[in-house]
Design an enzyme around this catalytic site. Sequence first.
Site, PDB file in Angstrom:
ATOM      1  N   GLY A   9       0.832  -1.190   0.000  1.00  0.00           N
ATOM      2  CA  GLY A   9       0.000   0.000   0.000  1.00  0.00           C
ATOM      3  C   GLY A   9       0.868   1.241   0.000  1.00  0.00           C
ATOM      4  N   HIS A  40      -2.241   7.612   6.962  1.00  0.00           N
ATOM      5  CA  HIS A  40      -1.220   8.452   6.312  1.00  0.00           C
ATOM      6  C   HIS A  40      -1.822   9.756   5.794  1.00  0.00           C
ATOM      7  CE1 HIS A  40       2.561   6.277   6.219  1.00  0.00           C
ATOM      8  NE2 HIS A  40       1.994   5.170   5.773  1.00  0.00           N
ATOM      9  N   GLN A  56       3.279   9.915   1.100  1.00  0.00           N
ATOM     10  CA  GLN A  56       4.564   9.205   1.133  1.00  0.00           C
ATOM     11  C   GLN A  56       5.442   9.518  -0.073  1.00  0.00           C
ATOM     12  OE1 GLN A  56       2.461   5.302   2.155  1.00  0.00           O
ATOM     13  NE2 GLN A  56       4.424   5.071   3.215  1.00  0.00           N
ATOM     14  N   CYS A 112       5.964  -0.226   7.369  1.00  0.00           N
ATOM     15  CA  CYS A 112       5.617   0.941   6.556  1.00  0.00           C
ATOM     16  C   CYS A 112       6.831   1.315   5.723  1.00  0.00           C
ATOM     17  CB  CYS A 112       5.217   2.091   7.480  1.00  0.00           C
ATOM     18  SG  CYS A 112       4.793   3.601   6.596  1.00  0.00           S
ATOM     19  N   LEU A 113       6.612   1.582   4.436  1.00  0.00           N
ATOM     20  CA  LEU A 113       7.735   1.945   3.568  1.00  0.00           C
ATOM     21  C   LEU A 113       8.401   3.238   4.030  1.00  0.00           C
ATOM     22  CD1 LEU A 113       6.195   1.059   0.087  1.00  0.00           C
ATOM     23  CD2 LEU A 113       7.934  -0.234   1.347  1.00  0.00           C
ATOM     24  N   HIS A 142      -4.429   1.669   7.458  1.00  0.00           N
ATOM     25  CA  HIS A 142      -3.052   2.168   7.575  1.00  0.00           C
ATOM     26  C   HIS A 142      -2.838   3.339   6.596  1.00  0.00           C
ATOM     27  CE1 HIS A 142       1.486   1.324   7.889  1.00  0.00           C
ATOM     28  NE2 HIS A 142       1.398   2.156   6.857  1.00  0.00           N
ATOM     29  N   GLU A 143      -3.314   3.179   5.357  1.00  0.00           N
ATOM     30  CA  GLU A 143      -3.089   4.219   4.340  1.00  0.00           C
ATOM     31  C   GLU A 143      -3.956   5.455   4.594  1.00  0.00           C
ATOM     32  OE1 GLU A 143      -0.503   3.794   2.775  1.00  0.00           O
ATOM     33  OE2 GLU A 143      -0.300   1.634   2.988  1.00  0.00           O
TER      34      GLU A 143
HETATM   35 NI    NI Z   1       2.773   3.231   5.697  1.00  0.00          NI
END
Ligand code: NI
Length: 183
Positions: free
Chosen positions: A46, A139, A51, A93-94, A135-136
């Site tokens: 995701g 963000h 991000q 998380c990236l 989660h997204e």
């Molecule tokens: Ni993340």
Amino acid sequence: MAVRPIRIYGDPVLRQQAAEVAAVNEVVRRLIEDLRDTMHAYRGVGLAANQIGALERVLVVDVPVEGERRVELTLVNPVLSEPAETNVDEEGCLSIPGIYEEVRRAARVRVKALDERGVPVDMVVQGYLARAIQHEVDHLNGVLFVDRLSVLKRQFLKKSLEALARGERPEGYEPPVAEESSP
Ligand code: NI
């Protein structure tokens, strides 16, 4: 189409609220393509627009469900409601490389959004898909999964997070080469 660099913990854009998208036009579709390319290049499940430094309410997910099956979704202006039950599972998380922790979230949630064509969607999601979408959406509101951990856990991670914010990266961290943004 372009792979864009992923912003890492400490970057202020990850703490900002993304703005509602007025219309799913060409510009937004290019952002969606960049999000997908970047998510796939980083082998993520995701990615939210913050991000890659874009403060628009757009997210993509590509989540394995059962067996070989995956669900790939683009959600514009997502709104979550009717959270039902909770469960705990590991998340990463990236934007927070090297840190994985168990997070409690709703097991099932209703999602209203626009898809990549601007068509309204309204669905109930569950399992890992529900987790990834929550989660997204966090963000897009400037919230990171580490914010959802216990005070004790966050205390335990404090030094690693501060190191990321200083620009240090975990051993072996090798992000894919980013390209210029789409013309
Ligand atoms: Ni993340």
